[in-house]
Design a protein around this motif. Sequence first.
Motif, PDB file in Angstrom:
ATOM      1  N   MET A 167       0.702  -1.194  -0.092  1.00 13.97           N
ATOM      2  CA  MET A 167       0.002   0.027  -0.165  1.00 13.97           C
ATOM      3  C   MET A 167       0.883   1.366   0.077  1.00 13.97           C
ATOM      4  O   MET A 167       1.705   1.340   0.880  1.00 13.97           O
ATOM      5  N   SER A 168       0.713   2.184  -0.841  1.00 16.44           N
ATOM      6  CA  SER A 168       1.370   3.284  -0.993  1.00 16.44           C
ATOM      7  C   SER A 168       0.937   4.557  -0.166  1.00 16.44           C
ATOM      8  O   SER A 168      -0.278   4.699  -0.326  1.00 16.44           O
ATOM      9  N   PHE A 169       1.961   5.213   0.681  1.00 18.13           N
ATOM     10  CA  PHE A 169       1.419   6.297   1.333  1.00 18.13           C
ATOM     11  C   PHE A 169       1.163   7.604   0.529  1.00 18.13           C
ATOM     12  O   PHE A 169       0.542   8.560   0.867  1.00 18.13           O
ATOM     13  N   SER A 170       1.758   7.522  -0.729  1.00 23.28           N
ATOM     14  CA  SER A 170       1.728   8.715  -1.554  1.00 23.28           C
ATOM     15  C   SER A 170       0.358   9.553  -1.588  1.00 23.28           C
ATOM     16  O   SER A 170      -0.476   8.710  -1.650  1.00 23.28           O
ATOM     17  N   GLY A 171       0.240  10.743  -1.414  1.00 20.66           N
ATOM     18  CA  GLY A 171      -0.926  11.456  -1.752  1.00 20.66           C
ATOM     19  C   GLY A 171      -0.878  12.746  -0.887  1.00 20.66           C
ATOM     20  O   GLY A 171       0.038  12.804   0.227  1.00 20.66           O
ATOM     21  N   LYS A 172      -1.975  13.456  -0.973  1.00 22.15           N
ATOM     22  CA  LYS A 172      -2.056  14.832  -0.032  1.00 22.15           C
ATOM     23  C   LYS A 172      -3.175  14.389   0.934  1.00 22.15           C
ATOM     24  O   LYS A 172      -4.525  13.577   0.532  1.00 22.15           O
TER      25      LYS A 172
END
Length: 127
Positions: free
Chosen positions: A1-6
């Motif tokens: 699961m990727s943490f990338s984001g706002k």
Amino acid sequence: MSFSGKYELESQENFEAFMKAIEVPAELIEKGKDLKSITEIVQNGNDFKITITTGSNVIHNEFTIGQETDFATITGSKVKSVVNLDGANKLIVKLNSVTSVTELSENKLLDILTVGDLTYKRISKRI
């Protein structure tokens, strides 16, 4: 699961008590308690770039899982520490007396910061 984001701060618990416990000046606590906070995370494998913007205050940290790094803290100081990944969705780091656990759950980012027996909880939604 990727943490990338706002992520935008939705709610928080124990902000004032926690900030007092880590010796943030009263005028900064008063100014910061009602400000919206945006957390931006860029994850590339084990490399992370995290920027937290609260009003005009910006904290930026870059780290690699398992490697010692200098971290900027809420109080403005720098601390050396290591971030560990617990499972696929939980980042854990100890910054002096503060333990920080950041957990990604669907479209929510949950930050739990603990000092002694005092816990500060932040819940942010992906935007």
